[in-house]
Write an enzyme that holds these catalytic residues in place. Structure first.
Site, mmCIF file in Angstrom:
data_model
loop_
_atom_site.group_PDB
_atom_site.id
_atom_site.type_symbol
_atom_site.label_atom_id
_atom_site.label_comp_id
_atom_site.label_asym_id
_atom_site.label_seq_id
_atom_site.Cartn_x
_atom_site.Cartn_y
_atom_site.Cartn_z
ATOM 1 C CG ASN A 103 -7.809 6.995 -0.082
ATOM 2 O OD1 ASN A 103 -8.656 6.146 0.179
ATOM 3 N ND2 ASN A 103 -6.506 6.741 -0.079
ATOM 4 C CE LYS A 143 -5.244 7.190 3.256
ATOM 5 N NZ LYS A 143 -3.835 7.356 3.620
ATOM 6 C CG HIS A 185 -3.078 4.454 -1.687
ATOM 7 N ND1 HIS A 185 -2.392 4.179 -0.527
ATOM 8 C CD2 HIS A 185 -3.484 5.739 -1.601
ATOM 9 C CE1 HIS A 185 -2.394 5.265 0.240
ATOM 10 N NE2 HIS A 185 -3.051 6.226 -0.395
ATOM 11 C CD GLU A 210 -2.569 3.978 3.179
ATOM 12 O OE1 GLU A 210 -3.757 3.698 2.947
ATOM 13 O OE2 GLU A 210 -2.215 5.083 3.633
ATOM 14 C CD GLU A 252 -1.754 9.572 -2.779
ATOM 15 O OE1 GLU A 252 -2.516 10.396 -2.277
ATOM 16 O OE2 GLU A 252 -1.794 8.357 -2.522
ATOM 17 N N GLY A 272 -0.199 10.659 5.411
ATOM 18 C CA GLY A 272 -0.610 10.432 6.796
ATOM 19 C C GLY A 272 0.401 10.918 7.826
ATOM 20 C CB SER A 287 0.196 15.738 4.751
ATOM 21 O OG SER A 287 0.580 14.571 5.472
HETATM 22 P P1 PGA Z 1 -3.296 11.774 3.707
HETATM 23 O O1 PGA Z 1 -3.456 10.536 2.703
HETATM 24 O O2 PGA Z 1 -3.994 12.953 3.078
HETATM 25 O O3 PGA Z 1 -3.936 11.325 4.978
HETATM 26 O O4 PGA Z 1 -1.818 12.027 3.834
HETATM 27 C C1 PGA Z 1 -3.405 10.697 1.298
HETATM 28 C C2 PGA Z 1 -3.614 9.377 0.621
HETATM 29 O O5 PGA Z 1 -3.221 8.333 1.173
HETATM 30 O O6 PGA Z 1 -4.195 9.311 -0.472
#
Ligand code: PGA
Length: 254
Positions: A9, A11, A95, A97, A167, A173, A213
Site C-alpha cells: 500500500n 498510500k 483502510h 486512514e 490491520e 505506521g 508495521s
Molecule cells: P505500515 O502500513 O506497514 O506502514 O504500518 C500498513 C497499512 O497502512 O496498510
C-alpha cells in the site's frame, strides 16, 4: 490451499514516474517468484502507468479506494469502474486512514465493496481496532461489527474471492506490529465468523492478511501463522528490496 498474498500500500507516495521506475525494478527482482500473489497499490494518478509497467508480469495492481457510484458529481472521487479500467484488479476498501481521516463508515465501506465487486475488482476489505478498543477488551467485537457490516449483502461466492486485511490501527505506521500470536488470534476469529456467516468453503478460500508495521524482519514469523495468508505492507513496501524480501518470506512460509 490459499496462495500467499502480499500487497504494498503506497498510500500518498510516488509520482507517476517514481511508480513506473519502482514497478520495473520490482518486476525484475521478483520475476522468478511463483506461488505468491504480488500486488502494489499506487495512488490513483499512477494507477494506469503502474499497471502498464506491470503488464505480462507476476505483479498485479490495486486501487487504494473507490466510490460506489459509477460516475456523477462527486468531486475528488474515483469510481470502481474507473479503477478497473485503469488496469487494477484489486482495490483497498475501508483502510483505517480513510475511516479516521476521510469519514468512511461501515456503511460507505460496504457500498464501496459492492461497487468494487460490480466492477470486477477484488476488494481488499480492511478492518481493525484502535488501541483504546484493544485496551478496553473490545477487539473482537469491533472486528465482528466491521466485518459483518462491511460484507453486508455480499454473496458467499464473492466472499470466497475476497481479501480481508486485519490491520490493528495501533500497529499502522508505528513500527509496533501485532505479535504473531495477537494477529493469529484475530485472524482465526475472523475466519470463524466468515465460516458461520458465509459457510466453510468461503471461509477457507477467503484470504485474511495482516497489516501494520510489517517489515522484512518480522514477516516470516507473522506469515508462518496458520490463519495469516499474507500481508498488506505500507512503509516497507516503498523500498523494492525490502518488499521483495517480504514476498520471499511469504513463499517460504507457504
Ligand atoms: P505500515 O502500513 O506497514 O506502514 O504500518 C500498513 C497499512 O497502512 O496498510
Amino acid at each position: 490451499m490459499r496462495q500467499p498474498f502480499i500487497a504494498g500500500n503506497w498510500k500518498m507516495f510516488k509520482t507517476v514516474h517514481e511508480a513506473v521506475v519502482h514497478v520495473k525494478e520490482l518486476r525484475s527482482v521478483v520475476k522468478d517468484v511463483e506461488g505468491v500473489d504480488i500486488v502494489v497499490a499506487p495512488t490513483a494518478t499512477a494507477l494506469h502507468a503502474a499497471a502498464e509497467a506491470a503488464r505480462n508480469s507476476n505483479i498485479a495492481v490495486a486501487g487504494q479506494n473507490c466510490h460506489w457510484e459509477r460516475d456523477g458529481a462527486f468531486t475528488g472521487e474515483v469510481s470502481a469502474a474507473m479503477v478497473r479500467e485503469a488496469g487494477a484488479e484489486y482495490v483497498i476498501v475501508g483502510h483505517s486512514e480513510r475511516r479516521t481521516l476521510f469519514g468512511d463508515t461501515d456503511q460507505t465501506v460496504n457500498q464501496r465493496v459492492h461497487a468494487a465487486l460490480g466492477a470486477d475488482l477484488v476488494p481488499i476489505l480492511c478492518v481493525g481496532e484502535t488501541l483504546d478498543q484493544r485496551d478496553g477488551g473490545q477487539t473482537l467485537a469491533v472486528l465482528d461489527q466491521q466485518l459483518k457490516r462491511g460484507l453486508d449483502g455480499v454473496s458467499a461466492d464473492h466472499v470466497a474471492s475476497m481479501v480481508v486485511a486485519y490491520e490493528p490501527v495501533w500497529a499502522i505506521g508505528t513500527g509496533r506490529n501485532a505479535t504473531p500470536e495477537q494477529a493469529q488470534e484475530a485472524h482465526a476469529h475472523l475466519r470463524g465468523r466468515l465460516r458461520s456467516w458465509f459457510g466453510a468453503d468461503a471461509a477457507e478460500r477467503c484470504h485474511v492478511i495482516y497489516g501494520g508495521s510489517v517489515k522484512p524482519a518480522n514477516a516470516a514469523s507473522l506469515l508462518g501463522q496458520p490463519d495469516i495468508d499474507g500481508a498488506l505492507v505500507g512503509g516497507a513496501s516503498l523500498d523494492v528490496a525490502g518488499f521483495a524480501q517480504i514476498v520471499r518470506a511469504a513463499r517460504l512460509g507457504a
